[in-house]
Each structure stands twice: as C-alpha cells, then as structure tokens.
Design a protein around this motif. Structure first.
Motif, PDB file in Angstrom:
ATOM      1  N   THR A 174       0.834  -1.199   0.000  1.00  0.00           N
ATOM      2  CA  THR A 174       0.000   0.000   0.000  1.00  0.00           C
ATOM      3  C   THR A 174       0.865   1.243   0.000  1.00  0.00           C
ATOM      4  N   ASP A 198      -5.820  -1.533  11.246  1.00  0.00           N
ATOM      5  CA  ASP A 198      -7.065  -1.197  10.544  1.00  0.00           C
ATOM      6  C   ASP A 198      -6.944  -1.422   9.041  1.00  0.00           C
ATOM      7  N   LEU A 199      -6.406  -2.579   8.664  1.00  0.00           N
ATOM      8  CA  LEU A 199      -6.238  -2.861   7.242  1.00  0.00           C
ATOM      9  C   LEU A 199      -7.557  -3.119   6.535  1.00  0.00           C
ATOM     10  N   SER A 201     -10.066  -1.334   6.423  1.00  0.00           N
ATOM     11  CA  SER A 201     -10.544  -0.108   5.793  1.00  0.00           C
ATOM     12  C   SER A 201      -9.558   0.452   4.780  1.00  0.00           C
ATOM     13  N   ARG A 202      -8.389  -0.195   4.642  1.00  0.00           N
ATOM     14  CA  ARG A 202      -7.347   0.359   3.780  1.00  0.00           C
ATOM     15  C   ARG A 202      -7.122  -0.450   2.517  1.00  0.00           C
ATOM     16  N   ASP A 488      -4.552   3.324  16.326  1.00  0.00           N
ATOM     17  CA  ASP A 488      -4.215   2.710  15.043  1.00  0.00           C
ATOM     18  C   ASP A 488      -2.692   2.628  14.944  1.00  0.00           C
ATOM     19  N   TYR A 490      -1.054   1.723  12.282  1.00  0.00           N
ATOM     20  CA  TYR A 490      -0.661   1.759  10.876  1.00  0.00           C
ATOM     21  C   TYR A 490       0.481   2.744  10.643  1.00  0.00           C
TER      22      TYR A 490
END
Length: 526
Positions: A174, A198-199, A201-202, A488, A490
């Motif tokens: 990503t 929170d993958l 939603s990604r 999160d 991320y």
C-alpha cells in the motif's frame, strides 16, 4: 501535510542540468535523499548520506505561497563542496559520526531550511543561511524509489493478508502505491496486526478459504490482479502435531488452488509463492541449506511445505505450462524464509509473542529449547526479498522462475536464549524473568540455517538489519502498542518500514537503490 516521494520524478543528465517534475498538490515538506550510487554516473560527485528538509512552496514567483502547481522545475548543480556541511557538528561541538560531505546545487524555487545527516538525527540540524535560500544541499538529485517504483499503480493480490507476514506485506505494498486485494480467513489471533493497523478499511479484503477453489477463482476474475503473493498457510509447527490433515490440506491443496486459479485468470502474469525453511529435510547440518538440497520433513508442517514446493516446481515448469490447460505462461517462483519475527505477531507457540505476553503480564517465560539456533530475521527482511523477486520475476521469468532462500547472513545466526535476552534488555521496567524448561522438546530441531548465496549473487539481495537492530524494532513496536495504546498502529508500522528502507538504501541494497535499470541485475549476474 507531507507528500510521498512517489509522484516526483528526477531527470539529471551528465551536463550539470536537470529537472524536477511533480503533479498538482498542497504545500509539501519533503526530505530528499542523497544518492549513494553516484559511481554509476561518473559526471556526478560522490555523496554518502545526508538529507535536507525542503518545503516546496511554489513553482513560480507569480503563484501564491502555499500551493504547488503542476510543473517541471529546472535546476543546475555544481560539484563544489559546501563548507557549511563539512563543518556540521553535533550540539556538543563534536563531528556528527554519520555526517558526510555534501555538494552545493542551485535549486529553483525550493528553499532548504535545515540539514541533517539522517532522517531521524536531531544532533546535527543546521540552519541554512538566508543568502542560500535558493540553493539545495544534496548529492546527485535522484529520488529513493524502492523496487524501482515497480508496484505503483499495479493490482496485487495477497493471500493470507490477515496473517502476520501477510499484513506487513499488504502495508508495504500500500505504501508503494499498489492496489492491494486480500484473500484470507479471519485474523489468526486477538489482537492481530491486521486489526490494530485497521487494514480492513485500507484495502479490498475478502474473508474466504484458499481450499475453496471456486471462491478463489471468482475473486481473481473479479479483481484482475497482475501479481499474486501467496502467503495463506497453516504456519504453526506445534499446531501441525495435533492437526496434520488440516496442515496438508491448507499448505498443499491451498497452494495448488492458488496456482491453478492464477493460470485461469488472464490478468495474472506473476506468482510468488511463500513456503518455509522447514521444507528442507533437516539433518542438523552446521551449514546452511541451499535451494538444491533435499526436501522433506519429519512432521506434517515440514512435509507439507516440501510437498507445496513440488507443486510449485511443476506449475512453474515451461513444459507443464505448454501442455496443461489453459495453455499460457505465468512466471512462478517460490520463496523460503527463515524464522520471521517482528511487531504485530500474537500467534501461539512462537517465541517472540510468548515473550511479549510474559513481559506484559509480569510472568516468567519458559524457554523450551534455549540453545536451538534459528535464522532469525525481522519480518521486513524476507518481505523485501519477496517484493524484489516479484519485480525481477516479472522482468525476466526465465532467470528468476525458481526457488529462493531469504535469511540472515551466516554471522547473524543466534540461539533462542540469545534472541530473548536481547529483547528483554530493551524493555524497561520488565519484572518477567527467563526460565529454562527441563527435558527435551519433541519434534523441534536444534540446528537450522539457510544459505542465501543464490539470492545474493543473482538478485543482489541480502539482509539489512543486524540482530540488535531487529530487537530494537520489535521492542519499539510492542512498547508503543502496550504503553502508548494508539488507536491505530498503521502509521507507526509505516514509519518502521521507512526506517528499514532508509537503512537498506544507506547500505547499498540493490532493491532500495534508485533508478536500477530493468536489465541491471540480470546483466550483472546472468
């Protein structure tokens, strides 16, 4: 707001003039990396690793500040050593140990404001005088483009994206600009790296089983990936003792389904299938196993990985592809990695997650096999190999359609106890202690190492981080999660990827170096 480097393009011919192109966007604050590979371009001066922070406020004086228009900005550069950079100092007045000599360039409309020897170095920040507000301080002006920007804009499928390695790979892809589609069962643990980053939603994710061929084929037809990374597997050795049939079903037939579905999907050109170093028949050699050594296993896990390798070997063979329906060529390679560790792993019966749970709960940790040696490596090490293999495999299927080992250098093979002691030393205020189990653990080998000479010679790949850097990264990740409790993880995970990319670039890793010619590696090692 910070703009990623990917939209930027440098053009630097050898005549001392160049151009910087970028798309429309808001004001950016971007650090530009000096090229360490200037020996490739004799007209360029040598620069070894300094950074500048430069806000690009405008593309021409007529434009309002704070807005960046689509433009190509010319610049000229001069091979003149900059005295200010030569005299960069730490705050205590001593020379910064990682500082290198920079060179002065004229750089239109970009106003450098500070100089650092590394992106996270706070010791030698040096203001740039107002008189030089239109000068830049970098080496040959070439942007860092991991994997030669190969994955930007491509549709990439990751099976097992909810798993430990699969989630890290999805995050990295990503970041590289790929359109990632994931196919996997629910996360294997609670918490999981997939959830805390929170993958869901990604990226596009479908919860399904690789043993379901019809679902797998339908997924590929819907999303039309061009590259497939197959990581979905039953990945726990001790679990395989209790569930041997499931282990074979997932690891052998799941791999078969992915390869067959890829052949039946016209968009797929490249498949990198991940197995394990446990695919080798371990006879407790003191030296590392090579890709040509005997496959096999005394347990369901090792045997299933060996069987998966045989399936992959058949599907990548040109004779198989030329006579098996549908008749088409797909570039296929397998990757065998050592013991992978890193933040975000909460699987049962793995040494690092067990140690983290013991530390957090202030409970003793029992080591079942403290003297056993393993090819420990941070999760980003083999992932860099997988991504580089995917790029090279797409470029030259004949040379790279094969099996590849990805592991640490021979000098970085450590025992279980040595690894855990390093991890404990980096966790402040830990009241957990280490205990040694009595007796012998059934089913676990004592010696295991990989020989990665093939990847080093043909791909220019080797591990980047030392065991201490790996321990630092792991401790920082888990301490951030448990002590700071962010909503999160991320962004923190992406920052670790960035630090790893920077370290690889500084150490001259081929995949992390800018502007690698498409036939460069093949020509060097073919």
């Amino acid at each position: 707001m910070k703009l990623d480097w990917r939209p930027f393009r440098w053009s630097v011919p050898g005549d001392g003039r160049g151009a910087l192109s970028f798309p429309p966007g808001p004001r950016v604050d971007r650090r530009h990396r000096a090229d360490r590979r200037s020996a490739r371009r004799a007209a360029h001066p040598r620069a070894l690793g300094c950074w500048v922070t430069a806000p690009a406020e405008r593309a021409s004086p007529a434009q309002s500040p704070g807005r960046l228009a689509s433009a190509t900005i010319p610049f000229t550069y001069h091979a003149v050593p900059d005295i200010e950079s030569r005299n960069a100092r730490e705050k205590d007045g001593s020379p910064c140990p990682s500082r290198a000599l920079l060179w002065s360039y004229t750089w239109a409309y970009l106003e450098p404001v500070s100089l650092r020897c590394a992106p996270d170095c706070s010791k030698c920040t040096m203001p740039v005088s107002a008189a030089r507000r239109h000068s830049g301080f970098v080496g040959p002006l070439l942007m860092q483009k991991p994997f030669d920007d190969f994955y930007a804009g491509k549709s990439v499928m990751v099976t097992g994206d909810t798993g430990f390695k699969g989630s890290w790979l999805s995050i990295w892809l990503t970041r590289l600009g790929a359109r990632v589609v994931g196919y996997a069962l629910e996360p294997p643990s609670e918490p999981s790296n997939f959830a805390v980053c929170d993958l869901g939603s990604r990226l596009k994710h479908t919860q399904a089983d690789v043993r379901d061929f019809d679902s797998l084929l339908s997924f590929m037809h819907e999303y039309q990936p061009s590259i497939v990374f197959h990581l979905a597997a039953q990945s726990l050795v001790r679990y395989s003792f209790k569930h041997p049939k499931q282990t074979f079903d997932v690891n052998v037939m799941g791999t078969t389904n992915v390869l067959q579905a890829a052949r039946q999907t016209d968009s797929v050109t490249t498949v990198v299938a991940i197995t394990s170093d446990k695919c080798y028949r371990n006879v407790e050699w003191e030296w590392g196993y090579r890709e040509t050594d005997r496959l096999g296993g005394y347990d369901a896990y090792g045997a299933s990985k060996a069987c998966a390798e045989l399936v992959i070997e058949a599907y990548r063979d040109s004779k198989f592809q030329d006579v098996t329906e549908p008749i088409r060529r797909v570039a296929v390679a397998s990757a065998r990695a050592g013991n992978v560790i890193g933040g975000g792993d909460w699987a049962l019966d793995r040494i690092v997650p067990d140690a983290v749970r013991a530390i957090v709960a202030n409970e003793p940790l029992t080591l079942r096999n403290p003297l056993a040696t393993r090819p420990w490596q941070h999760v980003l090490e083999p992932l860099s190999g997988y991504l580089w293999l995917g790029r090279l495999l797409n470029q030259n299927p004949v040379l790279f359609s094969d099996a590849w080992n990805f592991g640490p250098s021979p000098g970085n093979i450590y025992s279980v106890q040595q690894l855990i002691e390093r991890l404990y030393a980096r966790w402040r205020n830990s009241k957990s202690d280490i205990q040694i189990a009595s007796g012998t653990t059934v089913g676990e080998s004592h010696l295991l190492a990989l020989d990665c000479s093939k990847a080093r010679h043909h791909m220019g790949w080797e591990a980047t981080w030392t065991i201490d850097e790996t321990a630092d990264a792991i401790a920082n990740w888990y301490r951030t999660f448990y002590e700071e409790r962010p909503d999160d993880m991320y962004e923190f995970t992406v920052k670790q990827i960035e630090r790893y990319e920077n370290a690889a670039h500084n150490r001259g890793q081929r995949w992390a170096s800018p502007n690698v010619d498409e036939n460069d590696v093949a020509a060097d090692h073919g």
